[in-house]
Design a protein around this motif. Structure first.
Motif, PDB file in Angstrom:
ATOM      1  N   SER A  76     -32.998  21.302  -6.238  1.00 45.47           N
ATOM      2  CA  SER A  76     -32.993  22.186  -5.073  1.00 45.47           C
ATOM      3  C   SER A  76     -33.965  23.345  -5.232  1.00 45.47           C
ATOM      4  O   SER A  76     -34.632  23.742  -4.272  1.00 45.47           O
ATOM      5  N   MET A  77     -34.084  23.884  -6.442  1.00 48.58           N
ATOM      6  CA  MET A  77     -34.968  25.033  -6.595  1.00 48.58           C
ATOM      7  C   MET A  77     -36.432  24.627  -6.769  1.00 48.58           C
ATOM      8  O   MET A  77     -37.340  25.429  -6.535  1.00 48.58           O
ATOM      9  N   TRP A  78     -36.679  23.363  -7.134  1.00 49.60           N
ATOM     10  CA  TRP A  78     -38.054  22.902  -7.291  1.00 49.60           C
ATOM     11  C   TRP A  78     -38.505  22.007  -6.140  1.00 49.60           C
ATOM     12  O   TRP A  78     -39.622  21.492  -6.161  1.00 49.60           O
ATOM     13  N   ALA A  79     -37.660  21.826  -5.150  1.00 48.60           N
ATOM     14  CA  ALA A  79     -38.044  21.039  -3.979  1.00 48.60           C
ATOM     15  C   ALA A  79     -39.105  21.799  -3.181  1.00 48.60           C
ATOM     16  O   ALA A  79     -39.294  23.019  -3.348  1.00 48.60           O
ATOM     17  N   GLU A  80     -39.774  21.094  -2.309  1.00 50.75           N
ATOM     18  CA  GLU A  80     -40.764  21.740  -1.451  1.00 50.75           C
ATOM     19  C   GLU A  80     -40.080  22.789  -0.578  1.00 50.75           C
ATOM     20  O   GLU A  80     -38.905  22.662  -0.243  1.00 50.75           O
ATOM     21  N   GLU A  81     -40.817  23.808  -0.198  1.00 52.88           N
ATOM     22  CA  GLU A  81     -40.229  24.935   0.528  1.00 52.88           C
ATOM     23  C   GLU A  81     -39.493  24.495   1.792  1.00 52.88           C
ATOM     24  O   GLU A  81     -38.386  24.962   2.084  1.00 52.88           O
ATOM     25  N   GLY A  82     -40.099  23.594   2.558  1.00 53.55           N
ATOM     26  CA  GLY A  82     -39.459  23.118   3.783  1.00 53.55           C
ATOM     27  C   GLY A  82     -38.170  22.376   3.510  1.00 53.55           C
ATOM     28  O   GLY A  82     -37.231  22.422   4.311  1.00 53.55           O
ATOM     29  N   VAL A  83     -38.102  21.684   2.374  1.00 53.01           N
ATOM     30  CA  VAL A  83     -36.887  20.961   1.979  1.00 53.01           C
ATOM     31  C   VAL A  83     -35.797  21.950   1.602  1.00 53.01           C
ATOM     32  O   VAL A  83     -34.636  21.809   2.001  1.00 53.01           O
ATOM     33  N   ARG A  84     -36.158  22.971   0.823  1.00 53.57           N
ATOM     34  CA  ARG A  84     -35.172  23.974   0.403  1.00 53.57           C
ATOM     35  C   ARG A  84     -34.486  24.634   1.597  1.00 53.57           C
ATOM     36  O   ARG A  84     -33.297  24.917   1.563  1.00 53.57           O
ATOM     37  N   ARG A  85     -35.233  24.878   2.647  1.00 55.61           N
ATOM     38  CA  ARG A  85     -34.668  25.554   3.815  1.00 55.61           C
ATOM     39  C   ARG A  85     -33.592  24.703   4.501  1.00 55.61           C
ATOM     40  O   ARG A  85     -32.726  25.234   5.189  1.00 55.61           O
ATOM     41  N   ARG A  86     -33.652  23.380   4.325  1.00 50.33           N
ATOM     42  CA  ARG A  86     -32.705  22.483   4.990  1.00 50.33           C
ATOM     43  C   ARG A  86     -31.429  22.259   4.182  1.00 50.33           C
ATOM     44  O   ARG A  86     -30.488  21.633   4.669  1.00 50.33           O
ATOM     45  N   ILE A  87     -31.388  22.745   2.970  1.00 45.13           N
ATOM     46  CA  ILE A  87     -30.209  22.539   2.124  1.00 45.13           C
ATOM     47  C   ILE A  87     -29.096  23.484   2.571  1.00 45.13           C
ATOM     48  O   ILE A  87     -29.266  24.706   2.582  1.00 45.13           O
ATOM     49  N   ARG A  88     -27.961  22.912   2.933  1.00 39.77           N
ATOM     50  CA  ARG A  88     -26.835  23.735   3.376  1.00 39.77           C
ATOM     51  C   ARG A  88     -26.099  24.348   2.196  1.00 39.77           C
ATOM     52  O   ARG A  88     -25.786  25.538   2.187  1.00 39.77           O
TER      53      ARG A  88
END
Length: 367
Positions: free
Chosen positions: A183-195
């Motif tokens: 979660s912390m190393w995912a792409e920025e756009g992916v991180r924003r979608r994590i609930r």
């Protein structure tokens, strides 16, 4: 109170509209990720919408799916109970990936669950009973990132391209560590979608990893849940925020997710970690951080080198003949090169000195 199997018996007839997805469901799916769905659940490359539990049951060989001896009996009961539950009858499973490589000292597993009417759950498998998997866990003390950690970030980025909207991420044991790392190393756009990100008694990180921007961004959505006598979840612990769950077991056996207590559909809380366990966790972490990275690596490689001499490839195999295997380890320890053997003894001596110092301070405080 009961465990996740009892939870299913009580709430299995309830849809997610009647009883919303909750933390007991998170624990259940994290445990379900331990099952070996190789060749059954579609992989990312297969571009499938996934298959239901009933379809998995028709196709699977139970001896392979429940090959992990750690939780075999409980996993079989969990599976049998799940199959009769309205709550999960339409849940689909997909994006399966599993890999164990002795040469790379890597054990990795992940699967995406799609509960009906809920956000998808990306679940990372914890350590299985392979010696390789346990060796990789110990490598956390000196290797950054681990191969499985890198795989977790790649997996999360790939899966997020195939699902819409928000999703959750979870894992038990090492799977919890992978859930946070991914979660912390995912792409920025992916991180924003994590609930939400759930680390269920998952170990922490070397301090330098927590200074990264990605960690600061997800920190507010991170939930770390530990049993009162947590050892694994307090390894490399640098984050003070955590919740404590009541367990029906004692000591290290509380790591077993099947011992975590559930009441009224929620995990039963304890006020904090047990005082004695806190002392022991402090000793262990102080010892780890007192050693240089080369010393940590020497200790881990030597320790698992001894286990390798027994020929056991799983912890279950080692435990089945533990007396003989322990004799082999002690015999091989005597054959280790003298300077290495001396250094191992010095490292162990440091552990006992730190333990004595911590316990001495505690006794003074009590008098």
């Amino acid at each position: 109170m009961g465990n996740i199997i009892d939870y299913l018996k009580e709430y299995g007839a309830k849809s997610f509209e009647e009883v919303p997805f909750g933390e007991a469901d998170v624990l259940l799916l994290a445990q379900l990720s331990y099952l070996k769905f190789d060749g059954i659940v579609p992989t990312i490359a297969q571009h499938s919408e996934g298959i239901t539990l009933e379809e998995i049951d028709r196709r699977m060989d139970p001896a392979l799916v429940f090959a992990d001896k750690w939780y075999e009996k409980e996993n079989r009961r969990l599976w049998e109970t799940l199959l009769g539950c309205r709550r999960y009858e339409r849940m689909r499973c997909g994006n399966y990936r599993a890999r164990t490589q002795e040469e790379e000292e890597t054990q990795f597993g992940a699967v995406t669950f799609f509960p009906e009417g809920c956000e998808p759950m990306i679940a990372f498998r914890g350590t299985d009973d392979s010696v390789v998997g346990w060796k990789e866990d110990f490598n956390m003390a000196f290797t950054r990132p681990l191969p499985s950690q890198r795989m977790s970030a790649v997996y999360l980025n790939q899966v997020s391209c195939r699902i819409d909207g928000q999703f959750r991420v979870c894992g038990h044991s090492k799977g919890g560590n992978l859930a946070v790392f991914a979660s912390m190393w995912a792409e920025e756009g992916v991180r924003r979608r994590i609930r939400e990100v759930y680390s269920l008694d998952g170990p922490g990180f070397l301090p330098e990893l927590l200074s990264e921007e990605g960690y600061r961004e997800i920190r507010g959505r991170l939930r770390r849940i530990l049993p009162a006598s947590s050892v694994v979840g307090m390894l490399l612990q640098n984050e003070e925020r955590y919740e404590v769950v009541k367990s029906s077991a004692c000591g290290m056996m509380q790591h077993d997710a099947y011992t975590w207590q559930i009441e009224n559909g929620r995990l039963v809380r304890e006020a904090d970690l047990e005082a004695k366990q806190k002392k022991m966790d402090k000793v262990l972490n102080e010892w780890i951080f007192t050693l240089s990275e080369p010393e940590r690596e020497l200790f881990v490689n030597t320790f698992f080198g001894l286990i390798g001499k027994t020929g056991a490839t799983t912890v279950y195999e080692f435990a089945q003949d533990w007396k003989n295997n322990l004799r082999i380890c002690l015999r091989e320890l005597g054959r280790i090169e003298p300077d290495t053997r001396k250094r191992i003894r010095q490292i162990l001596k440091a552990l006992f000195e730190i333990y004595g110092s911590v316990m001495g301070k505690q006794e003074k405080k009590q008098t």
